[in-house]
Design a protein around this motif. Structure first.
Motif, short mmCIF file in Angstrom:
data_model
loop_
_atom_site.label_atom_id
_atom_site.label_comp_id
_atom_site.label_asym_id
_atom_site.label_seq_id
_atom_site.Cartn_x
_atom_site.Cartn_y
_atom_site.Cartn_z
N ILE A 174 0.86 -1.19 0.00
CA ILE A 174 0.00 0.00 0.00
C ILE A 174 0.90 1.23 0.00
O ILE A 174 1.71 1.42 0.89
CB ILE A 174 -0.93 0.02 1.22
N ASP A 175 0.72 2.06 -1.03
CA ASP A 175 1.49 3.29 -1.17
C ASP A 175 0.67 4.45 -0.61
O ASP A 175 -0.39 4.79 -1.14
CB ASP A 175 1.84 3.52 -2.64
N LEU A 176 1.18 5.05 0.46
CA LEU A 176 0.48 6.16 1.13
C LEU A 176 1.09 7.52 0.80
O LEU A 176 0.79 8.51 1.48
CB LEU A 176 0.52 5.94 2.65
N THR A 177 1.92 7.59 -0.23
CA THR A 177 2.61 8.84 -0.58
C THR A 177 1.67 10.03 -0.68
O THR A 177 1.99 11.12 -0.19
CB THR A 177 3.39 8.67 -1.91
N ASP A 178 0.51 9.84 -1.29
CA ASP A 178 -0.41 10.95 -1.53
C ASP A 178 -1.59 11.01 -0.56
O ASP A 178 -2.61 11.65 -0.85
CB ASP A 178 -0.91 10.90 -2.98
N VAL A 179 -1.44 10.36 0.59
CA VAL A 179 -2.48 10.45 1.62
C VAL A 179 -2.17 11.67 2.48
O VAL A 179 -1.13 11.77 3.10
CB VAL A 179 -2.53 9.16 2.48
N SER A 180 -3.10 12.62 2.48
CA SER A 180 -2.88 13.87 3.20
C SER A 180 -3.38 13.83 4.64
O SER A 180 -2.96 14.63 5.48
CB SER A 180 -3.58 15.02 2.45
N TYR A 181 -4.27 12.88 4.95
CA TYR A 181 -4.86 12.82 6.29
C TYR A 181 -5.35 11.40 6.54
O TYR A 181 -5.88 10.74 5.64
CB TYR A 181 -6.04 13.79 6.39
N MET A 182 -5.20 10.94 7.78
CA MET A 182 -5.76 9.66 8.18
C MET A 182 -6.12 9.74 9.65
O MET A 182 -5.35 10.25 10.46
CB MET A 182 -4.77 8.52 7.95
N ASP A 183 -7.30 9.23 10.00
CA ASP A 183 -7.70 9.20 11.40
C ASP A 183 -7.77 7.75 11.89
O ASP A 183 -7.35 6.83 11.19
CB ASP A 183 -9.02 9.95 11.61
N SER A 184 -8.29 7.56 13.07
CA SER A 184 -8.33 6.22 13.67
C SER A 184 -9.19 5.25 12.87
O SER A 184 -8.96 4.03 12.91
CB SER A 184 -8.82 6.30 15.11
N THR A 185 -10.15 5.75 12.12
CA THR A 185 -10.97 4.88 11.29
C THR A 185 -10.11 4.20 10.24
O THR A 185 -10.26 3.01 9.96
CB THR A 185 -12.10 5.68 10.59
N GLY A 186 -9.19 4.95 9.66
CA GLY A 186 -8.25 4.39 8.68
C GLY A 186 -7.36 3.33 9.31
O GLY A 186 -7.11 2.28 8.71
N LEU A 187 -6.88 3.60 10.52
CA LEU A 187 -6.05 2.62 11.22
C LEU A 187 -6.83 1.33 11.44
O LEU A 187 -6.28 0.23 11.28
CB LEU A 187 -5.57 3.18 12.55
N GLY A 188 -8.10 1.46 11.77
CA GLY A 188 -8.94 0.28 11.97
C GLY A 188 -9.08 -0.55 10.71
O GLY A 188 -9.08 -1.78 10.75
N VAL A 189 -9.17 0.12 9.56
CA VAL A 189 -9.25 -0.58 8.28
C VAL A 189 -7.97 -1.38 8.05
O VAL A 189 -8.01 -2.54 7.64
CB VAL A 189 -9.49 0.41 7.12
N PHE A 190 -6.82 -0.78 8.34
CA PHE A 190 -5.56 -1.46 8.12
C PHE A 190 -5.37 -2.64 9.07
O PHE A 190 -4.81 -3.66 8.69
CB PHE A 190 -4.39 -0.48 8.23
N ILE A 191 -5.86 -2.53 10.29
CA ILE A 191 -5.78 -3.65 11.23
C ILE A 191 -6.66 -4.80 10.76
O ILE A 191 -6.24 -5.96 10.77
CB ILE A 191 -6.17 -3.19 12.66
#
Length: 110
Positions: A47-64
């Motif tokens: 997963i390339d996150l180079t162009d991700v400008s913002y991430m919150d805990s919801t995103g972390l939950g998706v990755f887990i």
């Protein structure tokens, strides 16, 4: 803001490039896309996150959830292009201990 999801499929190896914001609004669509891929046996996902400008805990939950699904099917997951800001988020939550997080993009440095 929206989240752009670009999936490149090379058999059992996927490169997913994300651009935009990963939050409560965009996370459900992201999770849906990920789970379709994650349930394959022996899949390898970058997963390339180079162009991700913002991430919150919801995103972390998706990755887990993605990591759990991939491990269940003997796959692997790694992140590239992680900005200092996102790296700090992974560090603070302790996820750098369980996720393969790299600030470099393969073929070059971010």
């Amino acid at each position: 803001m929206n989240l752009k999801i670009d999936v490149q499929d090379a058999g059992q190896e996927y490169r997913i490039t994300l651009a935009g914001e990963i939050d409560a609004y965009t996370a459900p669509n992201l999770k849906e896309k990920f789970m379709e891929i994650a349930e394959q046996d022996d899949v390898r996902i970058t997963i390339d996150l180079t162009d991700v400008s913002y991430m919150d805990s919801t995103g972390l939950g998706v990755f887990i959830a993605l990591l759990k699904a991939i491990k269940k099917h003997n796959g692997s997951l790694k992140f590239v292009g992680v900005s200092e800001r996102l790296k700090r988020l992974f560090d603070i939550t302790g996820l750098t201990d369980i996720l393969n997080v790299n600030s470099q993009v393969e073929g070059g440095v971010k």
